[in-house]
Design a protein around this motif. Structure first.
Motif, mmCIF file in Angstrom:
data_model
loop_
_atom_site.group_PDB
_atom_site.id
_atom_site.type_symbol
_atom_site.label_atom_id
_atom_site.label_comp_id
_atom_site.label_asym_id
_atom_site.label_seq_id
_atom_site.Cartn_x
_atom_site.Cartn_y
_atom_site.Cartn_z
ATOM 1 N N ILE A 84 0.918 -1.266 -0.170
ATOM 2 C CA ILE A 84 -0.130 0.094 -0.029
ATOM 3 C C ILE A 84 0.806 1.224 0.147
ATOM 4 O O ILE A 84 0.464 2.340 -0.582
ATOM 5 N N LYS A 138 1.262 4.275 -2.715
ATOM 6 C CA LYS A 138 0.836 5.804 -2.530
ATOM 7 C C LYS A 138 1.984 6.391 -2.543
ATOM 8 O O LYS A 138 1.758 7.639 -3.296
ATOM 9 N N ASN A 146 -7.839 5.128 -11.322
ATOM 10 C CA ASN A 146 -8.699 4.271 -10.999
ATOM 11 C C ASN A 146 -8.219 2.761 -10.688
ATOM 12 O O ASN A 146 -8.429 2.044 -9.784
ATOM 13 N N ASP A 186 -6.176 3.310 -7.346
ATOM 14 C CA ASP A 186 -7.114 3.415 -6.432
ATOM 15 C C ASP A 186 -8.006 2.125 -5.921
ATOM 16 O O ASP A 186 -7.878 1.708 -4.965
ATOM 17 N N TYR A 187 -8.152 1.221 -7.033
ATOM 18 C CA TYR A 187 -8.620 -0.259 -6.844
ATOM 19 C C TYR A 187 -7.538 -1.026 -6.111
ATOM 20 O O TYR A 187 -8.102 -1.938 -5.207
ATOM 21 N N ASN A 246 -7.459 -0.187 -2.214
ATOM 22 C CA ASN A 246 -8.583 -0.641 -1.656
ATOM 23 C C ASN A 246 -8.667 -1.889 -1.447
ATOM 24 O O ASN A 246 -8.944 -2.448 -0.229
ATOM 25 N N ASP A 247 -8.185 -2.610 -2.487
ATOM 26 C CA ASP A 247 -8.339 -4.172 -2.346
ATOM 27 C C ASP A 247 -7.229 -4.549 -1.391
ATOM 28 O O ASP A 247 -7.429 -5.395 -0.381
ATOM 29 N N GLN A 297 -6.165 -2.703 1.213
ATOM 30 C CA GLN A 297 -6.609 -2.432 2.618
ATOM 31 C C GLN A 297 -7.493 -3.283 2.866
ATOM 32 O O GLN A 297 -7.653 -3.583 4.174
ATOM 33 N N GLU A 298 -8.540 -3.817 2.037
ATOM 34 C CA GLU A 298 -9.410 -4.851 2.618
ATOM 35 C C GLU A 298 -8.716 -6.269 3.204
ATOM 36 O O GLU A 298 -8.989 -6.819 4.053
#
Length: 121
Positions: A45, A49, A56, A59-60, A63-64, A66-67
């Protein structure tokens, strides 16, 4: 080494002690593996960053990751210690990130199938 001792053991008491020791060691190895995975997710991550790209796909991916990190954190909480919100979130994340290759047939449910269908579209 413990497995070899267990095979050569004739005493039930010694066998029980060895099985308990093996179980404890397997548990802690599993915890270490999960913690290592979580650290890798955080590293990935931060790498994404640092690149500073704003699109996109990035960002995807963030997010993935982080999940997956959150799922790893929830997995480290013993089942009986999770509150209802954590249980719901855990199940949602398991359904979304379940590895269908390693998932047993008995554990497949309609939610997993629906989630996998929506992701693949």
């Amino acid at each position: 080494m413990l497995s070899k001792q267990l095979k050569n053991t004739k005493s039930d008491i010694t066998a029980k002690k060895l099985k308990k020791e093996i179980g404890i060691r397997k548990y802690y190895v599993g915890v270490l593996i999960k913690e290592n995975k979580n650290k890798n997710y955080l590293d990935q991550i931060s790498e994404l960053k640092e690149k500073g790209l704003k699109n996109n796909v990035q960002d995807y991916l963030i997010n993935d990751l982080q999940e997956k990190y959150r799922l790893g954190v929830l997995q480290l909480i013993p089942r009986n210690k999770r509150d209802n919100d954590n249980k719901t979130e855990y199940q949602k994340l398991v359904n979304k990130h379940a590895d269908v290759i390693q998932l047993s047939i008995k554990k497949i449910n309609e939610e997993i199938v629906a989630t996998k269908k929506s992701i693949s579209r």
